[in-house]
Design an enzyme around this catalytic site. Structure first.
Site, PDB file in Angstrom:
ATOM      1  N   ASP A 180       0.845  -1.185   0.000  1.00  0.00           N
ATOM      2  CA  ASP A 180       0.000   0.000   0.000  1.00  0.00           C
ATOM      3  C   ASP A 180       0.876   1.229   0.000  1.00  0.00           C
ATOM      4  OD1 ASP A 180      -2.871  -1.000   0.344  1.00  0.00           O
ATOM      5  OD2 ASP A 180      -1.718  -2.189   1.757  1.00  0.00           O
ATOM      6  N   THR A 181       0.596   2.134  -0.922  1.00  0.00           N
ATOM      7  CA  THR A 181       1.508   3.222  -1.217  1.00  0.00           C
ATOM      8  C   THR A 181       0.696   4.412  -1.696  1.00  0.00           C
ATOM      9  OG1 THR A 181       3.167   1.601  -1.934  1.00  0.00           O
ATOM     10  CG2 THR A 181       3.508   3.860  -2.648  1.00  0.00           C
ATOM     11  N   ALA A 182       1.261   5.612  -1.576  1.00  0.00           N
ATOM     12  CA  ALA A 182       0.618   6.811  -2.097  1.00  0.00           C
ATOM     13  C   ALA A 182       1.601   7.538  -3.013  1.00  0.00           C
ATOM     14  CB  ALA A 182       0.183   7.722  -0.952  1.00  0.00           C
TER      15      ALA A 182
END
Length: 534
Positions: A353-355
């Site tokens: 999970d990354t932005a």
């Protein structure tokens, strides 16, 4: 200038049209974060101010993707050249591979204290601002503090990730603070439900007021070390005080006259460049042909075989990046590709999970930035009273003896998050990125091919159907891929799974500079976000 697909659009999942803006753009996976970045541009800030403000806000509004306890990588075009910042943290001085083997581990744990590394995000925000920013550093925290203190309605994709991350949280005393903060009523907030964290607001304010010093050698650092000692962790105050970001020279390759830039190892951007080097030797047929898919997938497999073997903390690598990026080496690898799916030697890809976000301003300062706690709520450890989620980047190490990416004290692990950037003949095209663990270099390759080979604008390049090579001959594709194409790939030996889980295929943003000035931008329709500008 890259040509753009003529309107009307091709029959892909294009739920949005690209943004055209004359002065500046912010594109993120969450509209509130995009608005936070745009507000800095409208206050007289630049693209770096906007990027840092958006990044800080994302730690509040997408807490299952990123946190102050995560890492940051960034590429900055200063108007003349590209700069790279490696804001990844190192393992604790007390943590060794032998220690974990003695405790019965045969591979790196996915969560808990052994998976933690020193957070690099606060230092990276400060270092980016110190070198390029215009507005006061503390001002960049104002939107995030406001949302943490007063709350915000949870968006659909963020809620999906939030719920999934809580469901896989282990049981144990070190994980209970995470449940207390992010499941205050025993479950994830529902879509549209307001969520807030006074602890997170307090921590953000401390980081802002002390120029991040509170995080690495003040009150927050003391809290991290105290909880580590109380629950079987490894952190010492020295681990935190000795952390530094690193300004690095970006690495690149050319693909059909366009230069693609990535952060060097320990990031995995090298994998995207290796695949593009291999692909450059083929004339790709139409985008919706089995041949085009097949060649891209096979090139990616070979690139990953090398990435998993060689990428590590630069001090531990046993081959040079230059040797791997040699066009002659690419020609040797290219000869391995035939008409049928091959099985390269490689580890199995994983999700995270990354932005990712990108920004651009009227002075053609442009930023490509990505941050992450890795898998959901990272290690699952939240420091009590702070709202800080510690990442599980240490799970990127291996316990394999003599491997360059083997766990060792004060070492940076193999890192999945990668910002990208395109130039042509020394002029900027712009920043782009696709988040999602080992989907990231695969997403980079697909966005570049969609842009350079097929002339798609940023929105279409992002929204076009994606494939994800998983392992061996196993391949996932989105439901938007034509069934007849799936059948033709199967006939070539690919084991194809049509998967509707949008988390698998990543989410991205892109901003391209227009020849007449201004920008065209896109934000992936697989996420909650948007591209906004003025």
């Amino acid at each position: 200038m890259i040509p753009y697909y003529p309107y009307p659009y091709p029959p892909y999942r294009c739920l949005r049209r690209p943004l055209f803006a004359p002065n500046g753009v912010v594109a993120t996976s969450q509209p509130l974060a995009a608005q936070a970045g745009l507000s800095m541009l409208l206050r007289g800030g630049n693209a770096v101010d906007a990027a840092v403000a958006a990044a800080i806000t994302l730690t509040v509004v997408e807490p299952a993707s990123c946190s102050m306890g995560g890492d940051v990588f960034a590429l900055v075009w200063d108007g003349k050249m590209l700069h790279g910042l490696n804001g990844s943290g190192r393992s604790s001085a007390a943590l060794t591979a032998d220690l974990l083997r003695q405790r019965g581990h045969t591979e790196m744990p996915d969560n808990g204290w052994p998976s933690t590394t020193v957070p690099g995000a606060p230092a990276a925000w400060y270092d980016l601002h110190a070198r390029f920013g215009k507005l006061p550093f503390a001002q960049l925290f104002e939107p995030a503090i406001n949302y943490a203190e007063r709350g915000f309605p949870v968006a659909p994709i963020a809620q999906y990730d939030w719920q999934w991350s809580l469901a896989k949280l282990p049981v144990g005393p070190e994980f209970e603070p995470c449940r207390a903060v992010f499941a205050p009523n025993g479950q994830a907030p529902q879509v549209g439900e307001h969520w807030y964290s006074e602890d997170m607001a307090r921590s953000l304010r401390l980081v802002a007021e002390t120029n991040t010093q509170a995080f690495y050698q003040g009150d927050l650092a003391d809290s991290i070390v105290a909880f580590s000692r109380a629950t079987g962790g490894f952190f010492s105050l020295d681990d935190l005080t000795q952390h530094t970001s690193a300004w690095v020279d970006p690495i690149s390759t050319t693909y059909r006259g366009v230069k693609i830039w990535e952060i060097p190892p320990n990031g995995q951007g090298l994998a995207a460049l290796l695949a593009l080097n291999i692909l450059e030797g083929f004339d790709l047929p139409s985008r919706e042909s089995a041949e085009s898919y097949h060649l891209q997938i096979e090139a990616m497999k070979l690139a990953y075989a090398d990435a998993k073997r060689y990428i590590a903390d630069p001090a531990s690598m046993d081959i040079s990046v230059e040797a791997l990026l040699s066009k002659d080496y690419a020609a040797v690898r290219r000869r391995l590709i035939g008409a049928h799916a091959l099985i390269p030697e490689s580890g199995a890809p994983i999700q995270s999970d990354t932005a990712y976000l990108c920004t651009a301003d009227s002075d053609v300062l442009m930023v490509s930035l990505i941050e992450s706690t890795f898998s959901g709520f990272g290690s699952g450890i939240v420091i009590p009273g702070t709202g800080i989620v510690l990442q599980n980047r240490g799970s990127g190490f291996t316990l394999e003896p003599d491997h360059p990416n083997g766990l060792a004290p004060r070492k940076r692990p193999y890192h999945t998050i990668i910002p990208g950037f395109l130039t042509r003949q020394g002029e900027p095209i712009g920043p782009f990125g696709v988040m999602g663990g080992h989907m990231q270099p695969q997403g980079h390759v697909q966005v570049v091919v969609n842009t350079v080979d097929y002339g798609f604008d940023p929105q279409v390049a992002l929204d076009a159907p994606r494939w994800f090579w998983w392992s061996d001959r196993y391949l996932k594709v989105e439901p938007t891929v034509d069934p007849s194409l799936v059948q033709r790939l199967s006939e070539r030996g690919h084991e194809v799974d049509v998967d509707s889980d949008i988390d698998i295929f990543g989410r991205g943003q892109a901003i391209w500079r227009l020849p007449s000035g201004g920008y065209i931008a896109g934000s992936d329709s697989r996420a909650d976000g948007c591209a906004i500008g003025y």
